[in-house]
Design a protein around this motif. Structure first.
Motif, PDB file in Angstrom:
ATOM      1  N   PRO A   1       4.720  -4.594 -10.941  1.00  0.00           N
ATOM      2  CA  PRO A   1       5.426  -4.694  -9.649  1.00  0.00           C
ATOM      3  C   PRO A   1       5.679  -6.123  -9.197  1.00  0.00           C
ATOM      4  CG  PRO A   1       3.157  -3.963  -9.342  1.00  0.00           C
ATOM      5  CD  PRO A   1       3.427  -3.903 -10.816  1.00  0.00           C
ATOM      6  N   GLY A   2       4.823  -7.073  -9.618  1.00  0.00           N
ATOM      7  CA  GLY A   2       5.030  -8.457  -9.206  1.00  0.00           C
ATOM      8  C   GLY A   2       6.293  -9.062  -9.780  1.00  0.00           C
ATOM      9  N   TYR A   3       6.782  -8.534 -10.891  1.00  0.00           N
ATOM     10  CA  TYR A   3       7.986  -9.076 -11.522  1.00  0.00           C
ATOM     11  C   TYR A   3       9.236  -8.795 -10.689  1.00  0.00           C
ATOM     12  CZ  TYR A   3       5.695 -10.450 -15.854  1.00  0.00           C
ATOM     13  OH  TYR A   3       4.913 -11.083 -16.790  1.00  0.00           O
ATOM     14  N   LEU A   4       9.111  -7.964  -9.674  1.00  0.00           N
ATOM     15  CA  LEU A   4      10.235  -7.686  -8.782  1.00  0.00           C
ATOM     16  C   LEU A   4      10.155  -8.553  -7.522  1.00  0.00           C
ATOM     17  CD1 LEU A   4      10.312  -3.817  -9.248  1.00  0.00           C
ATOM     18  CD2 LEU A   4      11.777  -5.538 -10.326  1.00  0.00           C
ATOM     19  N   ASN A   5       9.437  -9.647  -7.634  1.00  0.00           N
ATOM     20  CA  ASN A   5       9.326 -10.638  -6.573  1.00  0.00           C
ATOM     21  C   ASN A   5      10.689 -11.291  -6.322  1.00  0.00           C
ATOM     22  OD1 ASN A   5       8.516 -12.746  -4.846  1.00  0.00           O
ATOM     23  ND2 ASN A   5       6.558 -12.962  -5.893  1.00  0.00           N
ATOM     24  N   GLN A   6      10.820 -11.861  -5.123  1.00  0.00           N
ATOM     25  CA  GLN A   6      12.075 -12.521  -4.765  1.00  0.00           C
ATOM     26  C   GLN A   6      12.326 -13.732  -5.669  1.00  0.00           C
ATOM     27  OE1 GLN A   6      12.158 -14.071  -0.786  1.00  0.00           O
ATOM     28  NE2 GLN A   6      14.349 -13.764  -0.543  1.00  0.00           N
TER      29      GLN A   6
ATOM     30  N   VAL B   1       0.834  -1.187   0.000  1.00  0.00           N
ATOM     31  CA  VAL B   1       0.000   0.000   0.000  1.00  0.00           C
ATOM     32  C   VAL B   1       0.875   1.245   0.000  1.00  0.00           C
ATOM     33  CG1 VAL B   1      -0.187   0.020   2.517  1.00  0.00           C
ATOM     34  CG2 VAL B   1      -1.945   1.117   1.151  1.00  0.00           C
ATOM     35  N   GLY B   2       0.521   2.211  -0.857  1.00  0.00           N
ATOM     36  CA  GLY B   2       1.296   3.437  -0.969  1.00  0.00           C
ATOM     37  C   GLY B   2       2.293   3.432  -2.104  1.00  0.00           C
ATOM     38  N   GLU B   3       2.574   2.260  -2.682  1.00  0.00           N
ATOM     39  CA  GLU B   3       3.507   2.174  -3.807  1.00  0.00           C
ATOM     40  C   GLU B   3       2.801   2.592  -5.103  1.00  0.00           C
ATOM     41  OE1 GLU B   3       6.829   1.384  -3.913  1.00  0.00           O
ATOM     42  OE2 GLU B   3       6.757   1.504  -1.732  1.00  0.00           O
ATOM     43  N   PRO B   4       3.537   3.130  -6.081  1.00  0.00           N
ATOM     44  CA  PRO B   4       2.895   3.641  -7.305  1.00  0.00           C
ATOM     45  C   PRO B   4       2.215   2.578  -8.149  1.00  0.00           C
ATOM     46  CG  PRO B   4       5.290   3.676  -7.502  1.00  0.00           C
ATOM     47  CD  PRO B   4       4.981   3.394  -6.065  1.00  0.00           C
ATOM     48  N   GLY B   5       2.657   1.316  -8.031  1.00  0.00           N
ATOM     49  CA  GLY B   5       2.028   0.252  -8.811  1.00  0.00           C
ATOM     50  C   GLY B   5       0.899  -0.442  -8.086  1.00  0.00           C
ATOM     51  N   ARG B   6       0.488   0.102  -6.951  1.00  0.00           N
ATOM     52  CA  ARG B   6      -0.505  -0.582  -6.115  1.00  0.00           C
ATOM     53  C   ARG B   6      -1.924  -0.459  -6.659  1.00  0.00           C
ATOM     54  NH1 ARG B   6      -1.386  -4.429  -2.124  1.00  0.00           N
ATOM     55  NH2 ARG B   6      -3.319  -3.942  -1.053  1.00  0.00           N
TER      56      ARG B   6
ATOM     57  N   LEU C   1      -7.887   3.292   3.037  1.00  0.00           N
ATOM     58  CA  LEU C   1      -8.323   3.493   4.409  1.00  0.00           C
ATOM     59  C   LEU C   1      -7.351   2.840   5.380  1.00  0.00           C
ATOM     60  CD1 LEU C   1     -10.411   4.361   6.521  1.00  0.00           C
ATOM     61  CD2 LEU C   1     -11.645   2.222   6.080  1.00  0.00           C
ATOM     62  N   GLU C   2      -6.895   1.639   5.029  1.00  0.00           N
ATOM     63  CA  GLU C   2      -5.940   0.942   5.884  1.00  0.00           C
ATOM     64  C   GLU C   2      -4.632   1.715   5.971  1.00  0.00           C
ATOM     65  OE1 GLU C   2      -6.848  -3.699   5.316  1.00  0.00           O
ATOM     66  OE2 GLU C   2      -6.570  -2.577   3.466  1.00  0.00           O
ATOM     67  N   LEU C   3      -4.258   2.378   4.887  1.00  0.00           N
ATOM     68  CA  LEU C   3      -3.047   3.190   4.920  1.00  0.00           C
ATOM     69  C   LEU C   3      -3.186   4.315   5.937  1.00  0.00           C
ATOM     70  CD1 LEU C   3      -0.305   4.032   3.833  1.00  0.00           C
ATOM     71  CD2 LEU C   3      -1.478   5.309   2.032  1.00  0.00           C
ATOM     72  N   ASN C   4      -4.352   4.938   6.019  1.00  0.00           N
ATOM     73  CA  ASN C   4      -4.581   5.998   6.997  1.00  0.00           C
ATOM     74  C   ASN C   4      -4.398   5.469   8.413  1.00  0.00           C
ATOM     75  OD1 ASN C   4      -5.137   7.829   4.993  1.00  0.00           O
ATOM     76  ND2 ASN C   4      -7.343   7.450   5.023  1.00  0.00           N
ATOM     77  N   ILE C   5      -4.866   4.237   8.623  1.00  0.00           N
ATOM     78  CA  ILE C   5      -4.733   3.633   9.954  1.00  0.00           C
ATOM     79  C   ILE C   5      -3.268   3.396  10.280  1.00  0.00           C
ATOM     80  CG2 ILE C   5      -5.243   1.580  11.338  1.00  0.00           C
ATOM     81  CD1 ILE C   5      -7.854   1.338   9.779  1.00  0.00           C
TER      82      ILE C   5
END
Length: 414
Positions: free
Chosen positions: A231-236, A137-142, A365-369
């Motif tokens: 963003p998933g392509y940067l998985n471990q 959450v908060g990342e540009p690809g989210r 909303l969860e990010l606000n929390i």
């Protein structure tokens, strides 16, 4: 006698014309055999026409679980009626098909808020290929549609969908990267819980180079675009890119000069094109983020070019966009209406009878929390303290004289 010779010559001509016609039909069948449900009912005839000898069909559909594999006539006719899987409902891949043997592409995009956790955990979420620290959450690809993959797909005139997977070519045979390839040295790989994802994780950890991608060469040049578009392509362990290339890219590798970098760049370019402001996807998906939209209206506005998939809550999970294959270059060309069979088989929103599709942004909303660190404001603490004291006072008053005891000076208590 002359008449007999003329008749004989005429019969010879007819005979050779019939042979020529049969070979022509055989050649045409090589291309037509992938169209229609009979392709999945492999038998001696269709295997000969399609050059599909010793190929196998996975009966698991979209799942990666190890399942029963059948070839030949058994697929359609050897089961009892209650166990037989109708070819009209079949949804699965054909392993080991020759490279570049397909009809059109599907560009698959997923919606991270429906798919990935709030915060990615490299241990618990490792095999969730869609997710990485860049889907947090908060990342540009989210909160935008992100790249899943570009999939070569067979034509579909029946009510089913099929695709080539883990293909072979003169360059390389990628079928060993399938779970039945027996490259993983780990024990207990035949258990029901051992999936394709586990197999690919094993190949990565054991450094089985035959099925691995050089991430330094492929991913690093596209690092910034990947953070936003994929963003998933940067998985471990680079599990996502390994999977997409070996399963799908291998089946169009000749089109991309057997170069995974070309394949990845093409996928990112397509994702950027179909999701930018002004595109159909942007206008009717991205702009409705945080809201819901009527399913029938959405399908109509997208001109039947997309298959829409939802979860059990009728929330958008994935969008599969149908793209034409250029007859000259073989490259993805223009958006086309998805074949009816593909739409009927894969559209999970319709199957779930969703009237509306929700495009969630609940994590905002969860990010606000999280930003508040779950610390209540000071005034809420004061109100709670005052409330407790008032309740305590009422309790003490109800006991009459004992109330005074609590408020006498300490010298009068003796």
């Amino acid at each position: 006698m002359v008449l007999f010779k003329q008749i004989s010559c005429l019969l010879c001509v007819i005979f050779f014309l019939l042979i020529d016609y049969c070979f022509a039909r055989l050649s045409d069948a090589t291309f037509d055999c992938l169209i229609g449900p009979n392709f999945w009912c492999l038998n001696d005839t269709t295997e000969l026409l399609c050059d599909m000898n010793n190929k196998s069909i996975g009966l698991c559909g979209y799942t990666n679980k190890r399942c029963k594999i059948e070839t030949g006539d058994d697929f359609c006719k050897s089961k009892s009626p209650d166990q037989e899987q109708s070819p009209f409902e079949f949804n699965g891949g054909l392993t080991g098909v020759n490279d570049n043997y397909f009809s059109y592409y599907i560009l698959s995009l997923y919606w991270p808020p429906s798919t990935c956790p709030l915060i990615y955990n490299e241990t618990n979420n490792l095999l969730s290929y869609f997710c990485s620290p860049h889907t947090n959450v908060g990342e540009p690809g989210r909160e935008r549609l992100a790249l899943h993959g570009l999939w070569p797909t067979f034509s579909t005139s029946g009510n089913y969908q099929g695709w080539p997977q883990f293909c072979s070519s003169t360059y390389k045979d990628w079928s060993y990267c399938h779970i039945d390839g027996n490259l993983c040295p780990w024990t207990n790989t035949t258990g029901h819980g051992f999936t394709q994802a586990h197999y690919e994780y094993c190949l990565s950890r054991e450094n089985i180079q035959q099925c691995l991608v050089d991430a330094t060469e492929v991913l690093e040049p596209e690092q910034e675009r990947l953070k936003i578009l994929a963003p998933g392509y940067l998985n471990q362990f680079n599990l996502f890119i390994n999977h997409e290339w070996t399963k799908h890219g291998s089946c169009c590798s000749g089109t991309f000069d057997n170069n995974i970098s070309h394949y990845l760049t093409a996928m990112l370019d397509l994702t950027d094109t179909v999701t930018r402001p002004g595109s159909l996807i942007y206008e009717y998906i991205q702009r409705y983020a945080g809201e819901k939209i009527g399913l029938t209206y959405l399908i109509s506005m997208l001109n039947q070019t997309s298959i829409i998939n939802c979860n059990s809550k009728c929330e958008l999970e994935e969008l599969q966009i149908c793209i034409d294959r250029d007859q000259n270059t073989g490259l993805p060309n223009k958006l086309i209406p998805c074949p009816l069979g593909a739409r009927n088989t894969s559209d999970s929103c319709r199957k779930a009878r969703c009237e509306y599709v929700s495009i969630p942004l609940r994590n905002r909303l969860e990010l606000n929390i999280i930003n508040q660190d779950y610390v209540p404001k000071i005034w809420t603490i004061l109100i709670r303290v005052i409330f407790v004291l008032l309740v305590l006072k009422l309790v003490l008053v109800s006991f009459g004289g004992s109330y005074n005891i609590f408020f006498l000076p300490s010298s009068q208590l003796y």
